[in-house]
Design a protein around this motif. Structure first.
Motif, mmCIF file in Angstrom:
data_model
loop_
_atom_site.group_PDB
_atom_site.id
_atom_site.type_symbol
_atom_site.label_atom_id
_atom_site.label_comp_id
_atom_site.label_asym_id
_atom_site.label_seq_id
_atom_site.Cartn_x
_atom_site.Cartn_y
_atom_site.Cartn_z
ATOM 1 N N UNK A 10 0.840 -1.200 0.000
ATOM 2 C CA UNK A 10 0.000 0.000 0.000
ATOM 3 C C UNK A 10 0.875 1.250 0.000
ATOM 4 N N UNK A 11 0.289 2.361 -0.475
ATOM 5 C CA UNK A 11 1.009 3.631 -0.518
ATOM 6 C C UNK A 11 0.795 4.405 0.787
ATOM 7 N N UNK A 12 1.224 5.662 0.809
ATOM 8 C CA UNK A 12 1.127 6.490 2.013
ATOM 9 C C UNK A 12 -0.306 6.696 2.493
ATOM 10 N N UNK A 13 -1.272 6.517 1.606
ATOM 11 C CA UNK A 13 -2.675 6.696 1.972
ATOM 12 C C UNK A 13 -3.371 5.369 2.260
ATOM 13 N N UNK A 14 -2.590 4.284 2.283
ATOM 14 C CA UNK A 14 -3.173 2.976 2.540
ATOM 15 C C UNK A 14 -3.865 2.366 1.335
ATOM 16 N N UNK A 15 -3.669 2.989 0.167
ATOM 17 C CA UNK A 15 -4.269 2.472 -1.070
ATOM 18 C C UNK A 15 -3.370 1.388 -1.656
ATOM 19 N N UNK A 16 -3.953 0.301 -2.181
ATOM 20 C CA UNK A 16 -3.116 -0.751 -2.780
ATOM 21 C C UNK A 16 -2.349 -0.237 -4.001
ATOM 22 N N UNK A 17 -1.086 -0.648 -4.102
ATOM 23 C CA UNK A 17 -0.272 -0.313 -5.273
ATOM 24 C C UNK A 17 -0.338 -1.476 -6.258
ATOM 25 N N UNK A 18 0.322 -1.331 -7.390
ATOM 26 C CA UNK A 18 0.394 -2.423 -8.371
ATOM 27 C C UNK A 18 1.384 -3.505 -7.935
ATOM 28 N N UNK A 19 2.245 -3.184 -6.969
ATOM 29 C CA UNK A 19 3.291 -4.100 -6.514
ATOM 30 C C UNK A 19 2.715 -5.183 -5.598
ATOM 31 N N UNK A 20 2.657 -6.418 -6.107
ATOM 32 C CA UNK A 20 2.136 -7.544 -5.328
ATOM 33 C C UNK A 20 3.287 -8.265 -4.623
ATOM 34 N N UNK A 21 2.931 -9.049 -3.635
ATOM 35 C CA UNK A 21 3.913 -9.864 -2.917
ATOM 36 C C UNK A 21 3.220 -11.079 -2.331
ATOM 37 N N UNK A 22 4.014 -12.094 -2.021
ATOM 38 C CA UNK A 22 3.506 -13.297 -1.354
ATOM 39 C C UNK A 22 3.810 -13.162 0.129
ATOM 40 N N UNK A 23 2.856 -13.537 0.951
ATOM 41 C CA UNK A 23 3.076 -13.594 2.389
ATOM 42 C C UNK A 23 2.333 -14.803 2.943
#
Length: 152
Positions: A10-23
Motif C-alpha cells: 500500500x502507498x502512504x494513503x493505505x491504497x493498494x499499489x500495483x506491486x504484489x507480494x507473497x506472504x
C-alpha cells in the motif's frame, strides 16, 4: 495456495499499489531468546516480491511491531529444507525486516518451491545471544502462489 496468499503493498494513503507480494496468510509461530528472555513467543511474516527479493519480519513477544534496526544489523540464517539439507545465508535489517540478497533470496525461494517442512534458525551477528527459531510446517503450494504473483 495453502498457507500462502498474494497481497499488494500500500502507498502512504493505505491504497493498494500495483506491486504484489507473497506472504503467509497467518503468522508463523516460533520462539526467540536474548539476554533478557528465553524461548519467548515470536511471530514471523514473509514478504516475497519475487524470487530474488525475499524479506522476513520478526515480531518479538508475538506483538505488532517488527524488530527494527537503527543502522544495519546483520544476521546469519540457517535454513533446513524438507529433505534435511541445510544452508547458511546472510540477511541484513536496515529498517523493519531482514532482507536476503538476490542470491540468498533465490536459495530460499527454491527451498519453498520444494514445499514440506522448512526450518529457520536466525542469529544476530553482533549479539549471538539473540536468536530466532521457527518452522514452516507445510510450505506446500508456494509454487501456486508464485504463479499468481507473476500474473498480478
Amino acid at each position: 495456495t495453502g498457507m500462502w496468499s498474494v497481497r499488494h503493498y500500500v502507498d502512504d494513503f493505505g491504497e493498494p499499489t500495483k506491486q504484489a507480494y507473497i506472504t503467509n496468510s497467518s503468522s508463523i509461530v516460533g520462539t526467540f531468546s536474548n539476554t533478557a528472555t528465553e524461548n519467548s513467543a515470536l511471530n514471523v511474516d514473509f514478504l516475497i516480491s519475487n524470487s530474488s527479493s525475499i524479506s522476513i519480519q520478526l515480531y518479538e513477544y508475538a506483538g505488532n511491531n517488527p524488530v527494527k534496526a537503527y543502522s544495519s544489523d546483520w544476521y546469519t540464517v540457517l535454513v533446513q529444507d524438507k529433505d534435511g539439507n541445510r544452508i547458511s545465508l546472510s540477511a541484513v535489517n536496515r529498517s523493519d525486516r531482514l532482507q536476503f540478497n538476490p542470491d540468498g533470496s533465490r536459495k530460499v525461494h527454491n527451498i519453498l518451491m520444494k514445499g514440506g517442512e522448512v526450518k529457520f534458525k536466525i542469529t544476530e551477528d553482533d549479539t549471538p545471544t539473540t536468536q530466532y527459531q521457527f518452522t514452516i510446517k507445510k510450505a506446500d503450494w508456494y509454487e501456486n502462489a508464485y504463479v499468481k504473483l507473476k500474473e498480478s
